[in-house]
Design a protein around this motif. Structure first.
Motif, PDB file in Angstrom:
ATOM      1  N   MET A   1       0.847  -1.175   0.000  1.00 21.01           N
ATOM      2  CA  MET A   1       0.000   0.000   0.000  1.00 21.01           C
ATOM      3  C   MET A   1       0.893   1.239   0.000  1.00 21.01           C
ATOM      4  O   MET A   1       1.884   1.295   0.711  1.00 21.01           O
ATOM      5  N   GLN A   2       0.509   2.217  -0.771  1.00 19.66           N
ATOM      6  CA  GLN A   2       1.281   3.447  -0.844  1.00 19.66           C
ATOM      7  C   GLN A   2       0.358   4.626  -0.573  1.00 19.66           C
ATOM      8  O   GLN A   2      -0.717   4.731  -1.159  1.00 19.66           O
ATOM      9  N   LEU A   3       0.802   5.512   0.317  1.00 15.03           N
ATOM     10  CA  LEU A   3       0.026   6.707   0.595  1.00 15.03           C
ATOM     11  C   LEU A   3       0.202   7.694  -0.553  1.00 15.03           C
ATOM     12  O   LEU A   3       1.214   7.692  -1.246  1.00 15.03           O
ATOM     13  N   THR A   4      -0.764   8.559  -0.713  1.00 17.18           N
ATOM     14  CA  THR A   4      -0.662   9.568  -1.754  1.00 17.18           C
ATOM     15  C   THR A   4       0.368  10.629  -1.376  1.00 17.18           C
ATOM     16  O   THR A   4       0.727  10.781  -0.205  1.00 17.18           O
ATOM     17  N   ARG A   5       0.802  11.350  -2.367  1.00 21.38           N
ATOM     18  CA  ARG A   5       1.738  12.448  -2.137  1.00 21.38           C
ATOM     19  C   ARG A   5       1.087  13.504  -1.236  1.00 21.38           C
ATOM     20  O   ARG A   5       1.754  14.157  -0.441  1.00 21.38           O
ATOM     21  N   HIS A   6      -0.203  13.660  -1.362  1.00 17.63           N
ATOM     22  CA  HIS A   6      -0.968  14.598  -0.549  1.00 17.63           C
ATOM     23  C   HIS A   6      -0.761  14.305   0.943  1.00 17.63           C
ATOM     24  O   HIS A   6      -0.484  15.209   1.733  1.00 17.63           O
ATOM     25  N   THR A   7      -0.881  13.053   1.316  1.00 16.71           N
ATOM     26  CA  THR A   7      -0.687  12.654   2.709  1.00 16.71           C
ATOM     27  C   THR A   7       0.779  12.775   3.119  1.00 16.71           C
ATOM     28  O   THR A   7       1.082  13.219   4.230  1.00 16.71           O
ATOM     29  N   ASP A   8       1.681  12.414   2.234  1.00 15.46           N
ATOM     30  CA  ASP A   8       3.112  12.567   2.497  1.00 15.46           C
ATOM     31  C   ASP A   8       3.429  14.024   2.813  1.00 15.46           C
ATOM     32  O   ASP A   8       4.103  14.328   3.803  1.00 15.46           O
ATOM     33  N   TYR A   9       2.921  14.939   2.008  1.00 13.02           N
ATOM     34  CA  TYR A   9       3.173  16.361   2.229  1.00 13.02           C
ATOM     35  C   TYR A   9       2.528  16.848   3.526  1.00 13.02           C
ATOM     36  O   TYR A   9       3.079  17.697   4.219  1.00 13.02           O
ATOM     37  N   ALA A  10       1.365  16.321   3.854  1.00 14.92           N
ATOM     38  CA  ALA A  10       0.704  16.696   5.110  1.00 14.92           C
ATOM     39  C   ALA A  10       1.569  16.283   6.305  1.00 14.92           C
ATOM     40  O   ALA A  10       1.748  17.057   7.254  1.00 14.92           O
ATOM     41  N   LEU A  11       2.107  15.084   6.245  1.00 13.38           N
ATOM     42  CA  LEU A  11       2.971  14.617   7.331  1.00 13.38           C
ATOM     43  C   LEU A  11       4.253  15.442   7.404  1.00 13.38           C
ATOM     44  O   LEU A  11       4.714  15.796   8.492  1.00 13.38           O
ATOM     45  N   ARG A  12       4.820  15.778   6.251  1.00 15.00           N
ATOM     46  CA  ARG A  12       6.017  16.628   6.227  1.00 15.00           C
ATOM     47  C   ARG A  12       5.724  17.989   6.847  1.00 15.00           C
ATOM     48  O   ARG A  12       6.530  18.525   7.609  1.00 15.00           O
ATOM     49  N   LEU A  13       4.564  18.550   6.515  1.00 10.76           N
ATOM     50  CA  LEU A  13       4.183  19.847   7.061  1.00 10.76           C
ATOM     51  C   LEU A  13       4.052  19.768   8.579  1.00 10.76           C
ATOM     52  O   LEU A  13       4.552  20.636   9.304  1.00 10.76           O
ATOM     53  N   LEU A  14       3.400  18.733   9.068  1.00  9.21           N
ATOM     54  CA  LEU A  14       3.238  18.582  10.511  1.00  9.21           C
ATOM     55  C   LEU A  14       4.587  18.423  11.218  1.00  9.21           C
ATOM     56  O   LEU A  14       4.808  18.991  12.293  1.00  9.21           O
ATOM     57  N   ILE A  15       5.487  17.669  10.628  1.00  9.89           N
ATOM     58  CA  ILE A  15       6.813  17.492  11.223  1.00  9.89           C
ATOM     59  C   ILE A  15       7.559  18.826  11.251  1.00  9.89           C
ATOM     60  O   ILE A  15       8.169  19.188  12.264  1.00  9.89           O
ATOM     61  N   ALA A  16       7.492  19.577  10.160  1.00 12.77           N
ATOM     62  CA  ALA A  16       8.150  20.891  10.120  1.00 12.77           C
ATOM     63  C   ALA A  16       7.579  21.814  11.187  1.00 12.77           C
ATOM     64  O   ALA A  16       8.339  22.521  11.879  1.00 12.77           O
ATOM     65  N   LEU A  17       6.266  21.793  11.360  1.00 12.29           N
ATOM     66  CA  LEU A  17       5.644  22.637  12.379  1.00 12.29           C
ATOM     67  C   LEU A  17       6.026  22.175  13.784  1.00 12.29           C
ATOM     68  O   LEU A  17       6.242  23.005  14.672  1.00 12.29           O
ATOM     69  N   ALA A  18       6.124  20.885  13.986  1.00 12.91           N
ATOM     70  CA  ALA A  18       6.539  20.369  15.297  1.00 12.91           C
ATOM     71  C   ALA A  18       7.966  20.792  15.617  1.00 12.91           C
ATOM     72  O   ALA A  18       8.296  21.090  16.764  1.00 12.91           O
ATOM     73  N   GLN A  19       8.807  20.845  14.607  1.00 14.48           N
ATOM     74  CA  GLN A  19      10.196  21.258  14.806  1.00 14.48           C
ATOM     75  C   GLN A  19      10.324  22.750  15.076  1.00 14.48           C
ATOM     76  O   GLN A  19      11.344  23.196  15.593  1.00 14.48           O
ATOM     77  N   SER A  20       9.298  23.521  14.764  1.00 12.45           N
ATOM     78  CA  SER A  20       9.354  24.973  14.965  1.00 12.45           C
ATOM     79  C   SER A  20       9.059  25.388  16.406  1.00 12.45           C
ATOM     80  O   SER A  20       9.094  26.568  16.718  1.00 12.45           O
ATOM     81  N   ASP A  21       8.730  24.432  17.262  1.00  5.03           N
ATOM     82  CA  ASP A  21       8.460  24.699  18.681  1.00  5.03           C
ATOM     83  C   ASP A  21       7.394  25.767  18.914  1.00  5.03           C
ATOM     84  O   ASP A  21       7.547  26.649  19.756  1.00  5.03           O
ATOM     85  N   GLY A  22       6.321  25.714  18.149  1.00  2.04           N
ATOM     86  CA  GLY A  22       5.195  26.614  18.358  1.00  2.04           C
ATOM     87  C   GLY A  22       5.286  27.942  17.634  1.00  2.04           C
ATOM     88  O   GLY A  22       4.338  28.722  17.671  1.00  2.04           O
ATOM     89  N   THR A  23       6.395  28.215  16.986  1.00  3.98           N
ATOM     90  CA  THR A  23       6.532  29.448  16.219  1.00  3.98           C
ATOM     91  C   THR A  23       5.690  29.347  14.956  1.00  3.98           C
ATOM     92  O   THR A  23       5.700  28.325  14.284  1.00  3.98           O
ATOM     93  N   ARG A  24       4.984  30.409  14.646  1.00  7.09           N
ATOM     94  CA  ARG A  24       4.197  30.424  13.405  1.00  7.09           C
ATOM     95  C   ARG A  24       5.139  30.402  12.217  1.00  7.09           C
ATOM     96  O   ARG A  24       6.158  31.057  12.211  1.00  7.09           O
ATOM     97  N   MET A  25       4.753  29.643  11.206  1.00  9.73           N
ATOM     98  CA  MET A  25       5.556  29.538   9.995  1.00  9.73           C
ATOM     99  C   MET A  25       4.711  29.938   8.792  1.00  9.73           C
ATOM    100  O   MET A  25       3.505  29.667   8.768  1.00  9.73           O
ATOM    101  N   ALA A  26       5.348  30.549   7.821  1.00  6.04           N
ATOM    102  CA  ALA A  26       4.664  30.875   6.570  1.00  6.04           C
ATOM    103  C   ALA A  26       4.640  29.642   5.682  1.00  6.04           C
ATOM    104  O   ALA A  26       5.640  28.921   5.587  1.00  6.04           O
ATOM    105  N   ILE A  27       3.518  29.402   5.042  1.00  7.23           N
ATOM    106  CA  ILE A  27       3.401  28.258   4.144  1.00  7.23           C
ATOM    107  C   ILE A  27       4.459  28.333   3.046  1.00  7.23           C
ATOM    108  O   ILE A  27       5.050  27.323   2.681  1.00  7.23           O
TER     109      ILE A  27
END
Length: 128
Positions: free
Chosen positions: A1-27
């Motif tokens: 089973m392979q997840l879509t790129r859409h889900t891959d990007y969503a997970l990447r975005l969440l990881i990037a936001l988690a690494q920002s320690d609560g700082t707002r980030m621009a898309i």
């Protein structure tokens, strides 16, 4: 089973936001860092906002950040929100559908996949 790129990007975005320690980030900044289309990432961010995983603020000083602690964001829930119709096969129109046990096998496999993902939070994947 392979997840879509859409889900891959969503997970990447969440990881990037988690690494920002609560700082707002621009898309746009996340899109550039991840080499993802800004327009596509905006659609993903909007979906994550509606699912309650991130929050967005418009205007000066705005941006996106996690809506919850990474430990409270379940990977299985993220995947389910991003891929609500995650079927492994499409049996519509198959002449064997009445004599075939594969749909049941695939349903069990999909359930096992979801169960494993449900055991992990965003904080768990940040550790590795």
């Amino acid at each position: 089973m392979q997840l879509t790129r859409h889900t891959d990007y969503a997970l990447r975005l969440l990881i990037a936001l988690a690494q920002s320690d609560g700082t707002r980030m621009a898309i746009a900044d996340v899109a550039a860092a991840q080499d993802i289309s800004r327009t596509h990432l905006m659609k993903i961010a909007n979906q994550l906002v509606h699912a309650g995983f991130i929050e967005a603020t418009r205007g000066r000083g705005g941006g996106i950040r996690l809506a919850r602690d990474p430990a409270d964001i379940n990977i299985g829930a993220v995947v389910a929100a991003m891929e609500p119709d995650c079927g492994m096969v499409d049996c519509a129109g198959c002449a064997l559908v009445r004599r075939c046990g594969l749909p049941g096998v695939f349903a069990r496999a999909r359930g096992a996949f979801a169960d494993v993902l449900g055991q992990y939070s965003l904080a768990d994947v940040m550790e590795g």
